[in-house]
Design a protein around this motif. Structure first.
Motif, mmCIF file in Angstrom:
data_model
loop_
_atom_site.group_PDB
_atom_site.id
_atom_site.type_symbol
_atom_site.label_atom_id
_atom_site.label_comp_id
_atom_site.label_asym_id
_atom_site.label_seq_id
_atom_site.Cartn_x
_atom_site.Cartn_y
_atom_site.Cartn_z
ATOM 1 N N THR A 66 0.816 -1.219 0.000
ATOM 2 C CA THR A 66 0.000 0.000 0.000
ATOM 3 C C THR A 66 0.848 1.267 0.000
ATOM 4 O OG1 THR A 66 -0.172 -0.098 2.410
ATOM 5 C CG2 THR A 66 -1.972 -1.094 1.131
ATOM 6 N N ASP A 67 2.159 1.141 0.052
ATOM 7 C CA ASP A 67 3.057 2.293 0.061
ATOM 8 C C ASP A 67 3.153 2.882 -1.350
ATOM 9 O OD1 ASP A 67 4.898 4.165 0.888
ATOM 10 O OD2 ASP A 67 6.610 2.806 0.663
ATOM 11 N N ASN A 68 2.955 4.199 -1.458
ATOM 12 C CA ASN A 68 2.988 4.865 -2.762
ATOM 13 C C ASN A 68 4.379 4.819 -3.390
ATOM 14 O OD1 ASN A 68 0.281 5.534 -2.740
ATOM 15 N ND2 ASN A 68 0.642 7.477 -1.678
ATOM 16 N N LEU A 69 5.411 4.931 -2.579
ATOM 17 C CA LEU A 69 6.774 4.882 -3.105
ATOM 18 C C LEU A 69 7.070 3.513 -3.719
ATOM 19 C CD1 LEU A 69 9.478 6.308 -3.460
ATOM 20 C CD2 LEU A 69 10.117 5.473 -1.194
ATOM 21 N N PHE A 70 6.635 2.444 -3.067
ATOM 22 C CA PHE A 70 6.836 1.102 -3.607
ATOM 23 C C PHE A 70 6.099 0.938 -4.926
ATOM 24 C CE2 PHE A 70 5.244 -3.216 -4.189
ATOM 25 C CZ PHE A 70 6.440 -3.905 -4.283
ATOM 26 N N GLN A 71 4.867 1.414 -4.987
ATOM 27 C CA GLN A 71 4.081 1.272 -6.214
ATOM 28 C C GLN A 71 4.716 2.020 -7.376
ATOM 29 O OE1 GLN A 71 0.195 2.545 -5.015
ATOM 30 N NE2 GLN A 71 -0.237 0.657 -3.889
ATOM 31 N N SER A 72 5.175 3.246 -7.138
ATOM 32 C CA SER A 72 5.812 4.001 -8.223
ATOM 33 C C SER A 72 7.150 3.367 -8.608
ATOM 34 C CB SER A 72 5.988 5.464 -7.835
ATOM 35 O OG SER A 72 6.889 5.595 -6.776
ATOM 36 N N SER A 73 7.891 2.869 -7.646
ATOM 37 C CA SER A 73 9.164 2.196 -7.942
ATOM 38 C C SER A 73 8.928 0.927 -8.743
ATOM 39 C CB SER A 73 9.902 1.845 -6.661
ATOM 40 O OG SER A 73 10.208 2.989 -5.936
ATOM 41 N N PHE A 74 7.893 0.188 -8.399
ATOM 42 C CA PHE A 74 7.572 -1.045 -9.116
ATOM 43 C C PHE A 74 7.184 -0.743 -10.563
ATOM 44 C CE2 PHE A 74 4.621 -4.413 -10.414
ATOM 45 C CZ PHE A 74 5.437 -5.515 -10.235
ATOM 46 N N ILE A 75 6.368 0.273 -10.772
ATOM 47 C CA ILE A 75 5.957 0.651 -12.132
ATOM 48 C C ILE A 75 7.159 1.139 -12.940
ATOM 49 C CG2 ILE A 75 4.600 2.337 -13.438
ATOM 50 C CD1 ILE A 75 2.462 2.061 -11.239
ATOM 51 N N ASN A 76 8.034 1.951 -12.325
ATOM 52 C CA ASN A 76 9.235 2.418 -13.017
ATOM 53 C C ASN A 76 10.152 1.257 -13.401
ATOM 54 O OD1 ASN A 76 8.431 5.072 -12.869
ATOM 55 N ND2 ASN A 76 9.618 5.490 -11.014
ATOM 56 N N THR A 77 10.325 0.321 -12.503
ATOM 57 C CA THR A 77 11.165 -0.841 -12.789
ATOM 58 C C THR A 77 10.569 -1.681 -13.907
ATOM 59 O OG1 THR A 77 11.892 -0.900 -10.486
ATOM 60 C CG2 THR A 77 12.212 -2.896 -11.775
ATOM 61 N N LEU A 78 9.257 -1.874 -13.880
ATOM 62 C CA LEU A 78 8.588 -2.637 -14.917
ATOM 63 C C LEU A 78 8.727 -1.968 -16.280
ATOM 64 C CD1 LEU A 78 6.821 -5.191 -15.194
ATOM 65 C CD2 LEU A 78 4.845 -3.708 -14.972
ATOM 66 N N LEU A 79 8.510 -0.656 -16.338
ATOM 67 C CA LEU A 79 8.652 0.072 -17.602
ATOM 68 C C LEU A 79 10.089 0.035 -18.114
ATOM 69 C CD1 LEU A 79 6.384 3.192 -16.989
ATOM 70 C CD2 LEU A 79 6.007 1.334 -18.613
ATOM 71 N N PHE A 80 11.050 0.255 -17.223
ATOM 72 C CA PHE A 80 12.453 0.218 -17.613
ATOM 73 C C PHE A 80 12.828 -1.147 -18.180
ATOM 74 C CE2 PHE A 80 16.877 -0.752 -16.581
ATOM 75 C CZ PHE A 80 17.514 0.241 -17.301
ATOM 76 N N THR A 81 12.381 -2.210 -17.516
ATOM 77 C CA THR A 81 12.693 -3.559 -17.970
ATOM 78 C C THR A 81 12.070 -3.840 -19.332
ATOM 79 O OG1 THR A 81 12.813 -4.303 -15.673
ATOM 80 C CG2 THR A 81 12.560 -5.995 -17.367
ATOM 81 N N LEU A 82 10.802 -3.510 -19.479
ATOM 82 C CA LEU A 82 10.130 -3.758 -20.756
ATOM 83 C C LEU A 82 10.778 -2.981 -21.895
ATOM 84 C CD1 LEU A 82 6.383 -3.823 -19.673
ATOM 85 C CD2 LEU A 82 7.757 -5.734 -20.470
ATOM 86 N N LEU A 83 11.071 -1.713 -21.669
ATOM 87 C CA LEU A 83 11.672 -0.903 -22.722
ATOM 88 C C LEU A 83 13.094 -1.351 -23.044
ATOM 89 C CD1 LEU A 83 10.367 2.658 -21.813
ATOM 90 C CD2 LEU A 83 9.734 1.268 -23.778
ATOM 91 N N SER A 84 13.905 -1.582 -22.035
ATOM 92 C CA SER A 84 15.294 -1.952 -22.312
ATOM 93 C C SER A 84 15.397 -3.316 -22.989
ATOM 94 C CB SER A 84 16.123 -1.924 -21.032
ATOM 95 O OG SER A 84 15.669 -2.892 -20.122
ATOM 96 N N VAL A 85 14.586 -4.271 -22.559
ATOM 97 C CA VAL A 85 14.629 -5.592 -23.189
ATOM 98 C C VAL A 85 14.126 -5.526 -24.626
ATOM 99 C CG1 VAL A 85 13.607 -7.904 -23.135
ATOM 100 C CG2 VAL A 85 14.527 -6.904 -21.056
#
Length: 128
Positions: A66-85
């Motif tokens: 439920t932490d907003n920082l975790f949610q934004s970090s998770f979305i950023n990591t997911l986007l970075f991974t998808l784009l870089s791969v």
């Protein structure tokens, strides 16, 4: 009589194979499964002063999810991974198709060698 001898030999062979593989299973259990299961069980506990642990159940998971920082970090990591791969795979495919479509087999081999040698050299350097 001959069937009994073959049966005993196959049993002996199976046990021999098991004894050869058993050290790998023990090693894997000690260095992978035990720490993994211990970390999973510790994730349900809260560490108190003097290294005492208190069972808190799913409370920690609820706080993290439920932490907003975790949610934004998770979305950023997911986007970075998808784009870089996807970009890396696309560029590698373009380079591979380009090298494969060259008319000169000698030039094709030279480019392939130039493309692969840095990878091999880094593995050799890491191994020494």
């Amino acid at each position: 009589m001959k069937n009994i001898s073959k049966y005993r030999y196959s049993i002996k062979l199976a046990w021999t194979g098991l004894f050869f593989v058993l050290p790998v299973f023990v090693y894997f259990a000690i260095l992978f499964w035990f720490p993994l299961l211990n970390a999973f069980s510790m994730s349900f506990k809260e560490v108190l002063p003097r290294m005492q642990m208190k069972y808190v159940g799913l409370k920690i998971y609820k706080e993290v999810l439920t932490d907003n920082l975790f949610q934004s970090s998770f979305i950023n990591t997911l986007l970075f991974t998808l784009l870089s791969v996807s970009i890396t795979v696309f560029l590698a495919l373009i380079i591979a198709i380009g090298i494969n479509n060259l008319r000169s087999k000698r030039f094709q081999n030279i480019l392939t060698l130039m493309y692969i040698v840095p990878t091999l050299v880094s593995f050799a350097a890491a191994g020494t």
